[in-house]
Every structure is written in C-alpha cells, then in structure tokens.
Scaffold this active site. Structure first.
Site, PDB file in Angstrom:
ATOM      1  N   ASP A  92      -8.974  14.820   5.167  1.00 51.97           N
ATOM      2  CA  ASP A  92      -9.415  15.131   3.819  1.00 51.97           C
ATOM      3  C   ASP A  92     -10.302  16.370   3.881  1.00 51.97           C
ATOM      4  O   ASP A  92     -10.911  16.666   4.912  1.00 51.97           O
ATOM      5  CB  ASP A  92     -10.179  13.938   3.242  1.00 51.97           C
ATOM      6  CG  ASP A  92     -10.429  14.072   1.757  1.00 51.97           C
ATOM      7  OD1 ASP A  92      -9.964  15.061   1.152  1.00 51.97           O
ATOM      8  OD2 ASP A  92     -11.094  13.187   1.192  1.00 51.97           O
ATOM      9  N   GLY A  94     -13.071  16.885   2.380  1.00 46.76           N
ATOM     10  CA  GLY A  94     -14.497  16.620   2.194  1.00 46.76           C
ATOM     11  C   GLY A  94     -14.940  16.743   0.755  1.00 46.76           C
ATOM     12  O   GLY A  94     -16.107  16.524   0.440  1.00 46.76           O
ATOM     13  N   GLY A  95     -14.012  17.079  -0.140  1.00 44.41           N
ATOM     14  CA  GLY A  95     -14.362  17.227  -1.547  1.00 44.41           C
ATOM     15  C   GLY A  95     -14.959  15.967  -2.147  1.00 44.41           C
ATOM     16  O   GLY A  95     -15.943  16.022  -2.892  1.00 44.41           O
ATOM     17  N   PHE A  96     -14.391  14.814  -1.812  1.00 43.32           N
ATOM     18  CA  PHE A  96     -14.903  13.564  -2.367  1.00 43.32           C
ATOM     19  C   PHE A  96     -16.308  13.283  -1.855  1.00 43.32           C
ATOM     20  O   PHE A  96     -17.178  12.816  -2.592  1.00 43.32           O
ATOM     21  CB  PHE A  96     -13.984  12.395  -2.026  1.00 43.32           C
ATOM     22  CG  PHE A  96     -14.450  11.083  -2.600  1.00 43.32           C
ATOM     23  CD1 PHE A  96     -14.192  10.755  -3.920  1.00 43.32           C
ATOM     24  CD2 PHE A  96     -15.187  10.187  -1.825  1.00 43.32           C
ATOM     25  CE1 PHE A  96     -14.639   9.552  -4.464  1.00 43.32           C
ATOM     26  CE2 PHE A  96     -15.637   8.990  -2.356  1.00 43.32           C
ATOM     27  CZ  PHE A  96     -15.363   8.674  -3.681  1.00 43.32           C
ATOM     28  N   ASP A 146     -11.317  20.417  -3.315  1.00 41.66           N
ATOM     29  CA  ASP A 146     -11.214  20.095  -4.732  1.00 41.66           C
ATOM     30  C   ASP A 146     -12.503  19.469  -5.202  1.00 41.66           C
ATOM     31  O   ASP A 146     -13.386  19.149  -4.403  1.00 41.66           O
ATOM     32  CB  ASP A 146     -10.041  19.142  -4.988  1.00 41.66           C
ATOM     33  CG  ASP A 146     -10.309  17.741  -4.440  1.00 41.66           C
ATOM     34  OD1 ASP A 146     -10.897  17.638  -3.339  1.00 41.66           O
ATOM     35  OD2 ASP A 146      -9.928  16.751  -5.085  1.00 41.66           O
ATOM     36  N   GLN A 190      -5.709  17.114 -10.119  1.00 43.79           N
ATOM     37  CA  GLN A 190      -6.841  16.455 -10.755  1.00 43.79           C
ATOM     38  C   GLN A 190      -6.582  16.374 -12.251  1.00 43.79           C
ATOM     39  O   GLN A 190      -5.435  16.284 -12.669  1.00 43.79           O
ATOM     40  CB  GLN A 190      -8.133  17.198 -10.407  1.00 43.79           C
ATOM     41  CG  GLN A 190      -8.573  17.054  -8.956  1.00 43.79           C
ATOM     42  CD  GLN A 190      -9.161  15.675  -8.641  1.00 43.79           C
ATOM     43  OE1 GLN A 190      -9.366  14.827  -9.525  1.00 43.79           O
ATOM     44  NE2 GLN A 190      -9.420  15.412  -7.367  1.00 43.79           N
ATOM     45  N   GLY A 217      -8.813  11.642  -7.837  1.00 40.48           N
ATOM     46  CA  GLY A 217      -9.600  11.269  -8.999  1.00 40.48           C
ATOM     47  C   GLY A 217      -9.223   9.973  -9.666  1.00 40.48           C
ATOM     48  O   GLY A 217      -9.595   9.743 -10.820  1.00 40.48           O
ATOM     49  N   ASP A 267      -4.205   5.720   1.538  1.00 45.88           N
ATOM     50  CA  ASP A 267      -5.270   5.451   2.502  1.00 45.88           C
ATOM     51  C   ASP A 267      -6.395   4.735   1.787  1.00 45.88           C
ATOM     52  O   ASP A 267      -6.567   4.878   0.569  1.00 45.88           O
ATOM     53  CB  ASP A 267      -5.808   6.755   3.109  1.00 45.88           C
ATOM     54  CG  ASP A 267      -6.791   7.453   2.160  1.00 45.88           C
ATOM     55  OD1 ASP A 267      -8.008   7.321   2.348  1.00 45.88           O
ATOM     56  OD2 ASP A 267      -6.332   8.121   1.209  1.00 45.88           O
ATOM     57  N   CYS A 305       1.889 -13.708  10.486  1.00 52.79           N
ATOM     58  CA  CYS A 305       1.464 -12.426  11.056  1.00 52.79           C
ATOM     59  C   CYS A 305       1.599 -12.463  12.580  1.00 52.79           C
ATOM     60  O   CYS A 305       1.275 -13.470  13.218  1.00 52.79           O
ATOM     61  CB  CYS A 305       0.016 -12.125  10.668  1.00 52.79           C
ATOM     62  SG  CYS A 305      -0.629 -10.572  11.348  1.00 52.79           S
ATOM     63  N   CYS A 307       0.083 -10.162  14.630  1.00 55.15           N
ATOM     64  CA  CYS A 307      -0.957  -9.355  15.274  1.00 55.15           C
ATOM     65  C   CYS A 307      -1.643 -10.150  16.387  1.00 55.15           C
ATOM     66  O   CYS A 307      -1.528 -11.381  16.465  1.00 55.15           O
ATOM     67  CB  CYS A 307      -1.978  -8.870  14.249  1.00 55.15           C
ATOM     68  SG  CYS A 307      -3.199 -10.097  13.729  1.00 55.15           S
ATOM     69  N   CYS A 310      -3.877 -13.089  15.174  1.00 60.95           N
ATOM     70  CA  CYS A 310      -3.179 -14.292  14.707  1.00 60.95           C
ATOM     71  C   CYS A 310      -2.414 -14.991  15.825  1.00 60.95           C
ATOM     72  O   CYS A 310      -2.248 -16.213  15.786  1.00 60.95           O
ATOM     73  CB  CYS A 310      -2.236 -13.921  13.569  1.00 60.95           C
ATOM     74  SG  CYS A 310      -3.098 -13.423  12.057  1.00 60.95           S
ATOM     75  N   HIS A 336      -6.417  -7.513  12.308  1.00 59.97           N
ATOM     76  CA  HIS A 336      -5.541  -8.255  11.404  1.00 59.97           C
ATOM     77  C   HIS A 336      -5.358  -7.534  10.076  1.00 59.97           C
ATOM     78  O   HIS A 336      -4.226  -7.377   9.598  1.00 59.97           O
ATOM     79  CB  HIS A 336      -6.062  -9.665  11.141  1.00 59.97           C
ATOM     80  CG  HIS A 336      -5.302 -10.322  10.033  1.00 59.97           C
ATOM     81  ND1 HIS A 336      -4.021 -10.811  10.216  1.00 59.97           N
ATOM     82  CD2 HIS A 336      -5.594 -10.483   8.711  1.00 59.97           C
ATOM     83  CE1 HIS A 336      -3.568 -11.260   9.062  1.00 59.97           C
ATOM     84  NE2 HIS A 336      -4.497 -11.067   8.128  1.00 59.97           N
TER      85      HIS A 336
END
Length: 381
Positions: A92, A94-96, A146, A190, A217, A267, A305, A307, A310, A336
C-alpha cells in the site's frame, strides 16, 4: 504494455475467476491477501503462509519507510529477501495511514506532509517518491498515493480530494511509465459517498494504462448497507480486463459480496487481529474460544478445516492457551483464521468455475445472519 496481466478464466454473473501474473508467481483469483504491515504477518512465519497456500501478502510503504527504512530493505534484497518471502508482495502507498494521522498531516498539491508516529519527525510523501520507495522494496504490485476520504465528508471536500487523488495518480504513472519494469502499478479510485464523484474518478483514471484498479474509501465508518450499495455500483464500472482490488475489506460476508460484485482481490487485518482476540471463523460461523463452553471440548476447532491447528489441537487446549495468555494462542489462532479466509476465496473460485456462485454466496451469508441483516437494511440486497 506490461506482460503481466489478469487472465479471466470464467465468470458466473459478475463474479470472476482468473489468474493474475506477477514477477513472483501466478495468483489465482479471487484472492485474499494476508496483511504483513511491517514485513511480517503477525504471529506467523513465511513457511506457515506457504503451507496454507498464500501466494501473495501485503506490506505497507508508510511503516517500512519509517522503520527500518526502504534503502536498508533494498540492500537486503528488497522485501522478498529481507523477509524471506518467495511469493508476491503488494505494498500500500501509506495513504490510509497518513489519513488516519489527522492532526499530524497536511495535504497539498506536492504531496502529503506528515509527522512520524514514532518520533514526530517531518516527512513528505509525493506521488513520485512513493513509487520510488516501493521500487526499493521491489513490490510486485505498487499502489499510488491517494487520500482516503472519511465517511461524512461533505461534497465540496470530497470533490476537491478526489481531484487531487486523480492528479497524484497520473503523476505516479508519468513517473513510472507502463512497461518500465516488472513492478505493477495500481491506481486507487476514490469519490467518497457520492456516486457521481465515484464515476468521475473511475472515468478519469481508467482512461490511463494502469496495471490494475482499486476501490478505496469503503469500510471507513459508513453503515454496512451503504458500503454494499456503493460496492455493487462501483465494481462493474472498473475495466473488465484489469484486476479489481477492494482495499482493506473485510469480513467473510464482505468478501463474498465483493466477489459477487466482480472484485478480484481483498485484504484485511481482521483474521489475525480477531485471532489475537480469540474470535475464530469456522464452517459453522464465528466462535469466541475464550467461552467456558469450550473448556472441556476435545473436538477440533473446525472439523472441516485441514489447517495445522485443527488437525492437531482440541478446542479445550486452544481455550486453555488463550485464557492462560500463552503466546502460542496467537500463532495457532492466526494460522486457522488465515486458512479460513484463504479457503473461503478458494471455495468461491471453485464455485465460479462450476457456475454455482449464487448458492455459495447464500451458504456463506447464512453463517453470518446478524451482519447480513445489517447489509440488507435499506440496500435492496
């Protein structure tokens, strides 16, 4: 034109199954990307991520720039070498994070000036140097700088902010022309919660040759029904031949609805953050492992599951670790939850390929009735 692209294999309604080609491997879509903000997905190691089949993870430009520094990372072979991660990486811009600093940042045409949350030192992110930092990190997918507009911002502010984000994106594209190298550059649409501004952002950005387009956004404090209304409106407007990425979203219900709207990439910190709080996702819905009812439960966390958690441990043991504040609880719970989210998008992909996504969406929706009710309220869904 870059040789790296999204190849759509099949559609079921608006839902898409494809392959995204990157310099560090092919990524089946739709995909959930575990978040490794500072070069580490919390509580798990790269071999854990490989074992659960994660082809791509996230890093964050803002945090890695401040500590340990992008030039140090570059000297250690980029983020792949530094973190010993063989798969793909999206960073990313870094805008957020800058948006969340509020009083510690100032936006102007040149870029975003901010004070470090670590030591108060002053820094300036521009569309150009944010690309350069991500080139040093050797991100497979780089995001443009952004501004993320908060829910509740008025029309005038949102209009001005959206125009600035567009100008910044075009400067980033000019600084790093398409096809320059193997690092893909995604633009971020945006427009806040005004559909005409959303349309304008998409039209102006999609007229240029970015490698993919993100929806920014959303999930910034708005009601769930509003988020879904905008999600279903925005996603189909993005170019069909390019990857579509919904940033920072979200819950399992958000993800399956995003896929239904035509989104390819997701994400969120939710699976690892909730794992550390004892909230675990299963094929029967969410459970809180700290509850007393699990104290003598010798069954697996989720019998469906596969994993490590589990396959190996009982609910009683997982509860014991959590209430005893053992660090192992963080790892096992995170293993998990991340596997659940990855299995979710793998299941969605298979359902798309078999033309049964509507049934898949209904099945997942039934697991989260409270959240589904919020999403449907006033939305027409």
């Amino acid at each position: 034109m870059t040789s790296y692209a999204l190849h759509i294999q099949h559609t079921d309604g608006a839902a898409r199954a494809g392959i995204l080609h990157t310099a560090h491997g092919q990524i089946p879509t739709p995909i959930f990307m575990p978040v490794g903000t500072v070069g580490s997905v919390k509580a798990v190691a790269p071999d854990d991520l490989t074992a659960m089949g994660a082809p791509i993870i996230l890093g964050n430009t803002y945090h890695l720039y401040l500590r340990p520094g992008h030039k140090l990372v570059e000297r250690h072979g980029g983020l792949h070498g530094f973190a010993s991660w063989p798969g793909a990486i999206l960073t990313d811009s870094g805008g957020f994070q800058i948006f969340s600093l509020n009083s510690l940042r100032k936006l102007r045409e040149e870029g975003a000036e901010f004070r470090s949350h670590l030591d108060g030192s002053r820094h300036l992110f521009t569309p150009e140097n944010v690309v350069d930092i991500q080139r040093s990190l050797n991100s497979d997918i780089m995001m443009v700088l952004d501004e993320c507009v908060p829910h509740g911002a008025d029309y005038a502010y949102t209009d001005k902010s959206t125009a600035l984000t567009t100008r910044w994106a075009l400067r980033a594209r000019a600084h790093y022309p398409a096809g320059t190298a193997h690092n893909l550059l995604f633009a971020i649409t945006q427009g806040g919660f005004f559909k005409d501004l959303r349309r304008r952002s998409i039209e102006e950005l999609c007229a240029h040759d970015f490698d993919g387009f993100a929806i920014g956004g959303l999930s910034v404090g708005e009601p769930k029904a509003v988020m879904y209304d905008f999600l279903y409106d925005i996603a189909p407007q993005l170019p069909a031949e390019k990857p579509r990425y919904l940033m920072g979203v979200g819950t399992p219900l958000d993800i399956v609805n995003g896929i239904a709207a035509g989104v390819d990439m997701f994400d969120c910190v939710l699976p690892t953050r909730n794992a550390r709080n004892g909230t675990l996702y299963t094929s029967q819905g969410k459970i809180n492992i700290k509850r007393r009812e699990f104290a003598d439960d010798d069954g697996p966390l989720d019998p469906q599951c596969s994993c490590y958690t589990c396959r190996t441990f009982s609910r009683a043991y997982l509860r014991h670790l959590y209430v005893s504040k053992e660090l192992l609880a963080f790892r096992l719970n995170s293993l998990h939850n991340l596997t659940y989210f990855l299995d979710l998008v793998r299941g969605a992909r298979q359902a798309i390929l078999e033309d049964r996504y509507t049934d898949f969406l209904a099945r997942i929706t039934a697991l989260y009735p409270d959240e589904a009710a919020l999403a449907a309220a006033g939305s027409g869904l």
